[in-house]
Design an enzyme around this catalytic site. Structure first.
Site, mmCIF file in Angstrom:
data_model
loop_
_atom_site.group_PDB
_atom_site.id
_atom_site.type_symbol
_atom_site.label_atom_id
_atom_site.label_comp_id
_atom_site.label_asym_id
_atom_site.label_seq_id
_atom_site.Cartn_x
_atom_site.Cartn_y
_atom_site.Cartn_z
ATOM 1 N N LEU A 525 84.754 10.627 6.561
ATOM 2 C CA LEU A 525 83.559 11.466 6.588
ATOM 3 C C LEU A 525 82.360 10.791 5.949
ATOM 4 O O LEU A 525 81.218 11.042 6.324
ATOM 5 C CB LEU A 525 83.831 12.789 5.856
ATOM 6 C CG LEU A 525 84.878 13.709 6.470
ATOM 7 C CD1 LEU A 525 85.171 14.861 5.540
ATOM 8 C CD2 LEU A 525 84.412 14.221 7.825
ATOM 9 N N GLY A 526 82.594 9.948 4.972
ATOM 10 C CA GLY A 526 81.486 9.300 4.275
ATOM 11 C C GLY A 526 81.989 8.416 3.161
ATOM 12 O O GLY A 526 83.185 8.360 2.877
ATOM 13 N N GLY A 529 79.504 5.869 -4.104
ATOM 14 C CA GLY A 529 79.629 4.818 -5.101
ATOM 15 C C GLY A 529 81.001 4.748 -5.734
ATOM 16 O O GLY A 529 81.406 3.713 -6.242
ATOM 17 N N ASP A 644 73.211 15.346 -11.115
ATOM 18 C CA ASP A 644 73.018 14.628 -9.845
ATOM 19 C C ASP A 644 72.826 15.613 -8.700
ATOM 20 O O ASP A 644 73.422 15.472 -7.630
ATOM 21 C CB ASP A 644 74.202 13.713 -9.570
ATOM 22 C CG ASP A 644 73.852 12.627 -8.532
ATOM 23 O OD1 ASP A 644 72.659 12.290 -8.421
ATOM 24 O OD2 ASP A 644 74.758 12.149 -7.843
#
Length: 834
Positions: A525-526, A529, A644
């Site tokens: 999916l992705g 880091g 974040d």
């Protein structure tokens, strides 16, 4: 002639069609020319609430009220004409705005059934339903002139207030329905007293039915389950100068409400997305002891005892016969006359023994106490009571002060935990016997505690051996930051030993391989880091998102540890849920719920898909992110700063409801800590607040800054860093320029259909307030939620000067994830301070 008749017939048919169109479907406001009819509903902009005509099962009456939209079962939260229902057969009724500017419910014969009855200073008013559930009548010039929150029925929504104004005599109480199928006012009511300190009460008619105890500025001390944090869910505002006392639910999750049932139960309910049902969060009375005065005057109730009632030491039942038959309502009377009450002469008074005070611990303090404002400590409080023979008891609560009682002590309850110390005046002889009894009880208690401590120690040793591999893995990661947060030194290790995270499902690595087709590229999916994310399907058919932490990442173990501790403790409809984890060898894997619409940036920054996000959906997303962030800062059992928050870390479920994800960089704190300084700056450039990016200082207001950036991105459909070629440093400077030029609406995404320019302008205003350079100039998330719902006035923002990109234009940024959209996971940019 025939042609004219034909033309007239067409005109009549057209008018009938137009009338039919006006009286069906959905409306977003009510105006003098656009009333609301029985087959229409008025909907809030975020599709959270709807107002319309309704009937109840088994009833032939018709009402107009507000309920949650798209939730089954729904909940009716307000009824206008609860005392004057309309016949179900009256289909010509309407809710309209009259010539005097008031809302009026008219029956089919144009009789006024219900009206707001307020004064309007202009000739134009309209009515709208807010996403807070407040149905408001707005003056076109002077703003809101009436709201349903000012006229509560049986339900209290967040930001809504009930209470009393002693100067005007106005009381705003919750009043129960007569039955589940009849909203006519019932016999039970809930509200606040105006005394100091105020108390929460439920009355059955004029008789007290339940009492929450005194408000100590953070909780009602008569509710044992309440704590001193914001998660208690209640707040009281008392203004002695104005003579007002108001009480509200202080949890800004709009899918939560408190109501008084026809049977007198005061209940808080919340919507659980997983169960697709309303679940009970709290209710009172919860047992017989919580019913007011169960044990009568000077009687003490303890639900764990049998029988539940006993007399205070030094008192005996007024009627042994009634007491033995479990009828305790007449209570107890003093066994021995107080020494100070004896008729003694001055010459012999010195020979009379002084009264003593018998200490009762973990108590719900009695009703009808008096607050003594000019006493500063417990010794003074005792001295005052001792020197006044009419003083029957006293208690000193640090957050309230000195309280004394001169009347019968009623509604006393003994708690297993919590509660306060109450000192009751007793004759000296009885006090001595009580002390002896207290010594025996104390020694027995100490022995029990020692036995229990030994048992717990042995149990912990056994569990430590059982979970040794998990502990060794987590303890192997050292925390590099030196701050006052819980991560300092070995605090994380201590936290882990106190809080067992193994309640989550522990998956085998083989089951993860099977679910992700051996981490195939087609399942990916992705990537971020700290590793990659894959779509998986478990044996039971459940779809999940599998986050495989990279073995080469220096932060991998720390993030893994952080997310297990934090997410397993956090439960909110706008936070992503952690399903389980996997630890085998070097593999560290987190398993999340799978969200089919992936992350917000896949819609917002895609020219082909952004049109799917109309303004109503975007505004709902903004509000729900704000509520999720408020939960992290104030309403959860922990105090969490995300650090974040960004568009790619907002995931969307199948209904486009947003969920905040990735807590690998989040930090939790103790107490009222405000600012933290760190030597390591983590997060994403463009979302970092000035004090964090430049000085390593972060707080709740750092998250507020990130939220402001995110809000402006949602409104504009542009990235914060995508405007260099237009002569602006970033989106913030562009938004400010448009705002200062009076062209704020030009920031609006051209691909978006806008239903309310007022809401868009308000959001831009709130966004600019959130990105102020100085943290103290930014609102907290409680205020942000109120501002977004239109419940709070907005101060004027100052120009945001700081831009991280402008300060360091050539600095390299490790942004692997910036070029790859984050899908169903979180990506972290780490910037080491130099």
């Amino acid at each position: 002639m025939r042609l004219m008749i034909s033309w007239c017939s067409c005109l009549v048919i057209f008018c009938l069609l137009q009338a039919s169109h006006r009286t069906s479907g959905v409306a977003y406001n009510i105006t003098p020319s656009e009333p609301l009819f029985p087959n229409q509903t008025l909907v809030s902009s975020g599709n959270i609430f709807e107002l319309g005509f309704f009937t109840l099962s088994g009833s032939e009456n018709q009402y107009i009220g507000i309920r949650y939209k798209n939730l089954t079962p729904s909940k009716i939260v307000w009824v206008a004409n609860r005392e004057q229902p309309l016949p179900y057969t009256d289909r010509s009724a309407k809710l309209t705005i009259g010539s005097d500017g008031n809302l009026k419910l008219m029956d089919g014969q144009e009789n006024i059934v219900w009206s707001t009855n307020v004064s309007s200073r202009s000739n134009y008013t309209l009515a709208v339903l807010l996403d807070s559930g407040n149905f408001v009548l707005q003056d076109g010039i002077y703003g809101e002139i009436w709201g349903s929150f000012e006229d509560p029925t049986d339900t209290l929504l967040p930001t809504m207030k009930i209470g009393v104004n002693v100067r005007t005599g106005v009381k705003k109480f919750l009043i129960s329905w007569r039955s589940d199928s009849d909203p006519f006012p019932g016999s039970f009511s809930t509200g606040m007293t105006s005394e100091t300190p105020p108390q929460a009460f439920t009355w059955n008619g004029l008789t007290p039915y339940w009492r929450g105890g005194q408000w100590d500025k953070s909780k009602f001390i008569g509710i044992a389950t309440m704590d001193q944090s914001y998660s208690s869910g209640f707040t009281v505002q008392q203004d002695t100068q104005k003579g007002t006392t108001y009480y509200s639910v202080n949890r800004y999750d709009i899918f939560l409400y408190m109501f008084i049932s026809p049977g007198g139960s005061l209940t808080i309910m919340y919507w659980d997305d997983g169960a697709r049902a309303w679940l009970m969060d709290w209710a009172a009375p919860n047992n017989t002891c919580e019913i007011y005065g169960t044990c009568g005057p000077f009687g003490v109730c303890n639900s764990l005892n049998s029988p539940i009632c006993r007399c205070i030491d030094g008192f005996v039942p007024k009627s042994n016969e009634e007491w033995n038959s479990l009828n305790w309502t007449r209570g107890c009377e003093r066994e021995m006359e107080l020494n100070c009450q004896k008729n003694t002469s001055t010459s012999t008074y010195t020979n009379v023994k002084k009264d003593a005070f018998w200490q009762m611990s973990q108590m719900k303090l009695p009703d009808s106490g008096n607050y003594i404002s000019d006493i500063g400590d417990e010794e003074e409080c005792e001295s005052w009571c001792r020197s006044n023979c009419s003083c029957l008891a006293y208690s000193y609560v640090s957050t309230i002060g000195c309280m004394v009682w001169s009347k019968d002590l009623i509604d006393l309850q003994e708690f297993p935990t919590a509660g306060e110390d109450l000192f009751v005046r007793v004759a000296h002889v009885k006090a001595g016997g009580s002390r002896h009894k207290a010594v025996i009880i104390s020694l027995s208690t100490i022995a029990g505690i020692i036995f229990f401590a030994v048992f717990v120690f042995v149990l912990c040793k056994w569990r430590a051996n059982k979970t040794g591999n998990f502990r060794r893995l987590l303890d192997s990661a050292d925390t590099p930051e030196k701050s006052t947060e819980l991560t300092q030194g070995n605090a994380w290790q201590k936290q882990l030993k106190q809080d067992d995270s193994l309640e989550l499902t522990l998956y085998s690595f083989d089951s993860i391989l099977l679910a992700t087709n051996k981490f195939s590229t087609t399942s990916k999916l992705g990537q971020g880091g700290f590793g990659s994310v894959y779509k998986g399907k478990l044996k039971d058919g459940k779809e999940v998102a599998v986050k495989r932490l990279s073995s080469t990442s220096a932060q991998g173990v720390e993030e893994f540890k952080n997310e297990i501790i934090l997410i397993s403790k956090l439960q909110h409809r706008n936070l992503v849920k952690l399903v389980g984890y996997c630890i085998e060898g070097e593999e560290k894997i987190l398993v999340y719920e799978y969200l089919s619409n992936k992350s917000l940036d896949t819609f917002l920054f895609d020219s082909r898909k952004k049109a799917e996000l109309d303004w109503g959906k975007r505004f709902q997303i903004i509000q729900e992110i704000a509520r999720g962030l408020l939960y992290l800062h104030r309403d959860s059992c922990l105090r969490v700063i995300h650090r974040d928050l960004k568009v790619s870390n907002i995931l969307l479920d199948e209904k486009m409801n947003p969920k905040i994800s990735d807590f690998g960089l989040a930090r939790m704190f103790e107490g009222t800590q405000v600012l933290v300084n760190t030597q390591k700056i983590v997060g994403t450039l463009g979302y970092m607040s000035p004090e964090y990016a430049m000085g390593g200082i972060f707080s709740e207001r750092s998250d507020v800054y990130s939220f402001g950036v995110l809000l402006l991105e949602i409104v504009s459909g542009k990235k914060n860093t995508a405007l260099y070629d237009q002569g602006h440093l970033n989106l913030l400077s562009y938004a400010w320029q448009l705002w200062s030029d009076g062209k704020a609406l030009d920031l609006t995404d051209v691909a978006m259909a806008v239903s309310s320019h007022l809401e868009v302008t308000r959001c831009i205003h709130v966004g600019l307030l959130c990105v102020q350079d100085h943290a103290t100039d930014r609102p907290n998330m409680s205020n942000v939620v109120l501002m977004l719902s239109g419940e709070s006035d907005l101060p004027q923002p100052r120009q945001p000067i700081f831009t991280f990109q402008a300060e360091m234009p050539n600095r390299s940024i490790p942004s692997q994830q910036e070029s790859i959209r984050s899908v169903n996971t979180i990506t972290n940019t780490v910037v080491e301070g130099r």
